[in-house]
Design an enzyme around this catalytic site. Sequence first.
Site, PDB file in Angstrom:
ATOM      1  N   CYS A   1     -71.647 -21.423  27.554  1.00 50.11           N
ATOM      2  CA  CYS A   1     -71.970 -22.847  27.620  1.00 50.11           C
ATOM      3  C   CYS A   1     -73.468 -23.137  27.564  1.00 50.11           C
ATOM      4  O   CYS A   1     -73.876 -24.279  27.357  1.00 50.11           O
ATOM      5  CB  CYS A   1     -71.370 -23.461  28.885  1.00 50.11           C
ATOM      6  SG  CYS A   1     -69.588 -23.196  29.015  1.00 50.11           S
TER       7      CYS A   1
ATOM      8  N   ASN B   1     -64.380 -29.637  27.816  1.00 48.46           N
ATOM      9  CA  ASN B   1     -65.439 -28.631  27.789  1.00 48.46           C
ATOM     10  C   ASN B   1     -65.323 -27.825  26.499  1.00 48.46           C
ATOM     11  O   ASN B   1     -64.417 -27.015  26.345  1.00 48.46           O
ATOM     12  CB  ASN B   1     -65.309 -27.718  29.016  1.00 48.46           C
ATOM     13  CG  ASN B   1     -66.390 -26.663  29.099  1.00 48.46           C
ATOM     14  OD1 ASN B   1     -67.078 -26.355  28.129  1.00 48.46           O
ATOM     15  ND2 ASN B   1     -66.551 -26.091  30.276  1.00 48.46           N
TER      16      ASN B   1
ATOM     17  N   HIS C   1     -74.570 -29.925  29.526  1.00 47.93           N
ATOM     18  CA  HIS C   1     -73.324 -29.327  29.057  1.00 47.93           C
ATOM     19  C   HIS C   1     -72.158 -30.112  29.645  1.00 47.93           C
ATOM     20  O   HIS C   1     -72.109 -30.388  30.851  1.00 47.93           O
ATOM     21  CB  HIS C   1     -73.260 -27.867  29.480  1.00 47.93           C
ATOM     22  CG  HIS C   1     -71.893 -27.285  29.417  1.00 47.93           C
ATOM     23  ND1 HIS C   1     -71.116 -27.322  28.287  1.00 47.93           N
ATOM     24  CD2 HIS C   1     -71.141 -26.657  30.372  1.00 47.93           C
ATOM     25  CE1 HIS C   1     -69.952 -26.752  28.529  1.00 47.93           C
ATOM     26  NE2 HIS C   1     -69.946 -26.340  29.786  1.00 47.93           N
TER      27      HIS C   1
END
Length: 330
Positions: free
Chosen positions: A113, A285, A255
């Site tokens: 990420c 995500n 993020h």
Amino acid sequence: MQGAQIISIGSAVPDLCINNKEISQIVETSDEWIVNRTGIKERRMLTGTNKSVVDLAYSAAMKALDKIHMDPLELDLIVLATSSPNDLFGSASQVQAKIGAARAVAFDLTAACSGFVLAIVTATQFIQNGSYKNILIIGADVLSKWIDWSDRKTCILFGDGAGAAIIQACYEEDNAILGFQLNTDGKKYNELSITYKENSYSLNTLKLFQGQFQYISMNGKEVYKFAVSKVPASITKCLNALHLSIEDVNWLLLHQANKRILQAVANRLSIDNYKIISNLSKYGNTSAASIPLALDEAWQNNQITKEDIIVVSGFGAGLTWGTVVIKWKC
């Protein structure tokens, strides 16, 4: 030293959209439970025979190139930030071939990420030391291929997507990648991982063991605590090094992991919620894709404008985290 600027950006997501109601038919959960705890309402998933991260990366890259009418042959380097390649040796070379960037060097960068932040920093170093002029960076992941659909702690979170940016050399006084700050804590790698497990038996007389990668495993509470403590500190340190204050920041782009994390980080920094760039509710995500995906959408919606200061922070598996401060020039 040369300066570096982002001159174009593009993104791509799969067509298949899976909402929380559909997820609740797979595991015991509900739309209300997922939205309250994560902020996610739906996510995109890659389907179809022989479809991979390369297809999403290619689409995002071509959109970024087309926006500025750049010939792929002008690219010197391609950095593909991904943790879900379709080849364990890497997928960047396949993207290079598919977009027709025959003159470009291409390699994968694996930092989950935090991948897109590290890709920005990596590209900027190549430009500022005079090695390359035009660099394509891509954040792309298809973590749907690594989800345990019986694990409701993780299957509700992830989606697939890709985002790409073109970073170009410029005069030093026009530099728009203002600074960065990066960290790693490898002692806590197992808080968020896709581990490799060997079989308990050997396959031959040489006593050689083989195995396979497992599904995504995450300790949600620890990842939350890690993010809300480490990310604000990274941002503060980066801004202080640049002699910038919180008041100088126009946008905070984190993020896209969890709505609670975004709000907690903003609160700790005393940044107003209206300055948070987020599309988490639509895509979930998407790992390395989340930052460029949100950045491209914000640009297309005229949310960000030229000369805006954008603080970008990635955090996740590794555990890795980092910040880069950008002045928007597009």
